[in-house]
Design a protein around this motif. Structure first.
Motif, PDB file in Angstrom:
ATOM      1  N   ASP A   4      31.244 -22.577  26.893  1.00 41.95           N
ATOM      2  CA  ASP A   4      32.797 -23.759  26.534  1.00 41.95           C
ATOM      3  C   ASP A   4      31.529 -25.101  25.535  1.00 41.95           C
ATOM      4  N   TYR A   6      33.151 -27.780  24.230  1.00 39.52           N
ATOM      5  CA  TYR A   6      32.745 -29.338  24.488  1.00 39.52           C
ATOM      6  C   TYR A   6      33.024 -29.278  25.963  1.00 39.52           C
ATOM      7  N   ARG A  13      38.532 -31.284  23.393  1.00 35.54           N
ATOM      8  CA  ARG A  13      38.744 -30.395  22.818  1.00 35.54           C
ATOM      9  C   ARG A  13      39.117 -31.558  20.894  1.00 35.54           C
ATOM     10  N   ASP A  67      36.785 -22.723  17.449  1.00 36.62           N
ATOM     11  CA  ASP A  67      38.258 -22.931  18.554  1.00 36.62           C
ATOM     12  C   ASP A  67      39.245 -21.754  18.423  1.00 36.62           C
TER      13      ASP A  67
END
Length: 330
Positions: A4, A6, A13, A67
């Motif tokens: 992940d 982020y 995000r 994304d």
């Protein structure tokens, strides 16, 4: 399950480009292998994850694909947004297009931020030991030339009227500067800077806008400094915190009395009677009518009135006799 990105960079995000850069700087300095000699293998793995996350999220195309499809989709060549499956998976011979994930090396990204070449060179801390020193955590007491440098300051003159410096004013300055966009390309942006002129500021006062100069790779942008200059005034002259004004008057007025009429820099009318005999060296001082003193508000300097006496070019015999008679000691 893939990374992940982020979470790896510790951002949300909706993170902006500035958010990503701040996060990368902080984490890269924390997890660089040269900073963690006792845990080098794990630190190197973490450092590479941080670099990969920044590489993807700072690139608009890579971020859009990530994304939508995640890390596996990004590396597995899934269709980019807006491209149909047939278009994406068509071979090169069929005239189709493919998105290819080519991550940049951790060394390259780190060098872009902090200058120098490979941070892994040398084995014993490498060329970036001095970079860490400059951030307060290195093994040396001072940074070397390999540490990130700041570009020299840019100085510009800001001319102000005496009224601006007396009353205070707000100036809007439009600047253009070179920056590097999120894709790494140089571009020019325009910006409006607001400068609040404080009452009493003097010639030579400096107003600094940190890092508003051109952005260059491997360098901290320069500071932009505006230096106050004073435009000459038609009536008043400034000497420190005092204002000087010169009045022209006749010899008769100098001997018999004179009234000074002035309009101040903030538009007030002053009436100052001078009843004593005015000599060529006489100076009338009006307390508190000078320039504001910035650090001692509401205190002000003084108004100093000087005189220029116009003597008659010649006198008749009768005038001379009359003056002698009037001025003769009794």
């Amino acid at each position: 399950m893939g990374l992940d990105y982020y979470k790896t960079l510790e951002v949300n995000r909706n993170a902006t480009d500035d958010d990503l850069k701040k996060a990368y700087r902080k984490l890269a300095m924390r997890w660089h292998p040269d900073k963690n000699p006792d845990n080098k293998k794990d630190a190197e793995a973490k450092f590479k994850q941080i670099s990969e996350a920044y590489d993807v999220l700072s690139d608009p195309q890579k971020r859009a694909i990530y994304d939508q499809y995640g890390e596996e989709g990004l590396k597995g060549q899934v269709p980019p947004p807006g491209a149909g499956p047939s278009e994406f998976f068509a071979g090169a011979g069929a005239g189709g297009t493919r998105f290819k994930f080519n991550p940049r090396s951790a060394d390259e990204i780190f060098s872009e931020f902090f200058g120098g070449s490979s941070p892994f060179a040398g084995g014993g801390g490498g060329k970036f030991a001095d970079v860490f020193a400059s951030f307060g955590g290195g093994r040396r007491g001072e940074a070397s030339a390999s540490a990130i440098r700041k570009a020299p300051a840019i100085e510009k003159t800001l001319v102000c009227s005496l009224e601006d410096l007396y009353k205070g004013a707000t100036k809007k300055m439009k600047i253009s500067r070179d920056v590097i966009d999120s894709s790494g390309k140089p571009t020019t942006v325009e910006e409006i800077l607001t400068i609040d002129i404080k009452p009493g500021w003097k010639k030579g006062t400096k107003i600094t806008f940190p890092q508003k100069g051109n952005v260059q790779r491997n360098m901290i942008p320069s500071d932009l400094i505006f230096i106050i200059d004073e435009r000459p005034h038609g009536v008043f002259k400034r000497e420190g915190n005092d204002l000087i004004v010169t009045q022209k008057l006749s010899l008769i007025e100098a001997l018999t009395g004179y009234t000074v009429q002035l309009t101040t820099l903030d538009g007030r009318n002053l009436t100052i009677p001078v009843n004593s005999v005015i000599s060529p060296t006489h100076e009338e001082v009006v307390q508190g009518e000078g320039m504001p003193i910035t650090k001692e508000s509401p205190k002000r300097g003084n108004l100093r009135i000087r005189f220029q006496i116009k003597f008659p070019p010649r006198l008749t015999p009768e005038q001379k006799s009359g003056i002698k008679r009037l001025l003769a000691p009794t």
